[in-house]
Motif scaffolding. Sequence first.
Motif, PDB file in Angstrom:
ATOM      1  N   PHE A  51     -33.108 -71.039  37.560  1.00 24.67           N
ATOM      2  CA  PHE A  51     -32.058 -70.577  36.653  1.00 24.67           C
ATOM      3  C   PHE A  51     -32.663 -70.043  35.363  1.00 24.67           C
ATOM      4  N   VAL A  52     -31.836 -69.360  34.575  1.00 28.57           N
ATOM      5  CA  VAL A  52     -32.262 -68.722  33.335  1.00 28.57           C
ATOM      6  C   VAL A  52     -31.374 -69.205  32.190  1.00 28.57           C
ATOM      7  N   VAL A  53     -31.987 -69.408  31.019  1.00 26.81           N
ATOM      8  CA  VAL A  53     -31.282 -69.971  29.861  1.00 26.81           C
ATOM      9  C   VAL A  53     -31.704 -69.199  28.604  1.00 26.81           C
ATOM     10  N   PRO A  54     -30.755 -68.832  27.739  1.00 29.71           N
ATOM     11  CA  PRO A  54     -31.124 -68.175  26.488  1.00 29.71           C
ATOM     12  C   PRO A  54     -31.447 -69.189  25.396  1.00 29.71           C
ATOM     13  N   MET A  84     -28.149 -66.622  35.739  1.00 30.03           N
ATOM     14  CA  MET A  84     -27.835 -67.786  35.789  1.00 30.03           C
ATOM     15  C   MET A  84     -28.409 -68.628  36.875  1.00 30.03           C
ATOM     16  N   GLN A  85     -27.644 -69.267  37.697  1.00 26.20           N
ATOM     17  CA  GLN A  85     -28.231 -70.161  38.682  1.00 26.20           C
ATOM     18  C   GLN A  85     -28.371 -69.469  40.034  1.00 26.20           C
ATOM     19  N   GLU A 104     -33.713 -64.051  38.764  1.00 27.25           N
ATOM     20  CA  GLU A 104     -33.605 -64.657  37.432  1.00 27.25           C
ATOM     21  C   GLU A 104     -34.171 -63.760  36.340  1.00 27.25           C
ATOM     22  N   ILE A 105     -35.245 -63.051  36.610  1.00 28.64           N
ATOM     23  CA  ILE A 105     -35.754 -62.123  35.593  1.00 28.64           C
ATOM     24  C   ILE A 105     -34.797 -60.950  35.433  1.00 28.64           C
ATOM     25  N   ALA A 106     -34.181 -60.502  36.523  1.00 26.70           N
ATOM     26  CA  ALA A 106     -33.174 -59.446  36.405  1.00 26.70           C
ATOM     27  C   ALA A 106     -32.019 -59.896  35.524  1.00 26.70           C
ATOM     28  N   GLN A 107     -31.586 -61.149  35.668  1.00 24.95           N
ATOM     29  CA  GLN A 107     -30.478 -61.626  34.840  1.00 24.95           C
ATOM     30  C   GLN A 107     -30.935 -61.944  33.422  1.00 24.95           C
ATOM     31  N   ALA A 108     -32.188 -62.322  33.247  1.00 27.87           N
ATOM     32  CA  ALA A 108     -32.697 -62.488  31.890  1.00 27.87           C
ATOM     33  C   ALA A 108     -32.650 -61.165  31.139  1.00 27.87           C
TER      34      ALA A 108
END
Length: 460
Positions: free
Chosen positions: A149-152, A1-2, A200-204
């Motif tokens: 941040f990461v978004v699906p 996420m953020q 962010e790549i880890a959370q993606a």
Amino acid sequence: MQFYRFFPLFAALALTGCMAAPAGGPAARANADLQAPPGLASFDVGATLAPSARLPGNTELARDFLELTFQLESGRTLPRFTRFQEPITLTLAGAVPPNAGQEIAGLLAMLRSGAGIDIRQQGPGPAAIVVEFLPRREMQALVPNAACFVVPGVSSWQAYRAARGSTATDWAMLAGRSQVAVFLPSDVAPQEMRDCLHEEIAQALGPLNDLYRLTDSVFNDDNFVAVLSPRDLLMLRLTYAPELRNGMSEAEVAAALPAALARINPAGGSIATPAPATPTPRAFQAALDAALSSSAAPTRRLIAAQSAVEIATGEGWHDARAGFAWFALGRLSASTDPARARRALLQADAIYRALPGAAIHQAHVRMQLAALALSSQQPGEALLLADSALNAAIAAENPALVATLHLIRAEAYAALGNTAAAAAARLDSARWAGYGFGSQAAADRRAAEVAALATGTRHN
């Protein structure tokens, strides 16, 4: 996420965002190809601070995995387990900085060897994970408090703007992961870009939650740990374990974890029924959010930090949550009440000293204490504190912190009359400053801030 950027700034300054070069400035672009300085650890598995390599038992790891995987930072629960189907492709888009390719190559190699994930970079075009770079100002005009941040469900910034707030970008609606976008600023220091890429790549790829109670993990909003730790790599390896599959419920994942962890981490022992982690009240999260908000008034931020300390004390915590609350209070008290700031920072130091894997946290605290000592004309104490933090800062791959500690050492030596040692410390700082701050102008500003502390003047 953020990813909320929380660099260690000086006690006299406000708690705010990263001290990189100004967004889009010529110095940032001119220094965008700066490489890691000599002495910065490579992204090898186990290269992070030694205590991080001592993984907890499998009972604790299973509890953490479930909490990281089935909750969002907002407190919402996720109905099912999701991950990508391997192999996973990744591509870079937008205003890609010159050194981004090297950072990505190191990170993906780490994910392949340390987490066993089949992930590869490809050229421009469709990919499972799109990492798009854009000017910080443009990104934060839409998402003000996020450094990245990461978004699906989207593959570009344009698509995100169109789909923002819809079910297409809701993690809870996913049956599996097929398309994720990571958004990063293109005009920041190399270190900030690297830190964003890791988290962010880890959370993606895997866990979506952050837990303030963890120490040796990027899955923590205190942002003290900047690169993936052995514990994080284990969480990601577990995410892609063959025992798990898309669509599993939390109960089904929990039932599969004993066999998966016994195979992945045999030294962790068998899984017993764990005592649940002490829940973190939403009021604590809200208090820290307010304390870290760069848009809030200083008084409101200080009150919020005090509230976080009161909640942590009332809960009887002696973990990373309590340490961070005291740290925030110390940071925010420094310019108006140095004595209170020192007391709060010493509380944080004592808490972190007792926690496994928290040497980098203690290093951040000691940098703040060293800055306070310098500002109160105690150069000997400042030197001792800075020296005590250096090894942890280097091991944790934090050049900005290393450069800052050397600047404090330089001013302390100068105040003690050792001009040769002061000059050597300034040279040591310069070795790390480019990667950590992104430009000579930003490094010069940090040096001026330290010098202002030593002379008792306020640097604007």
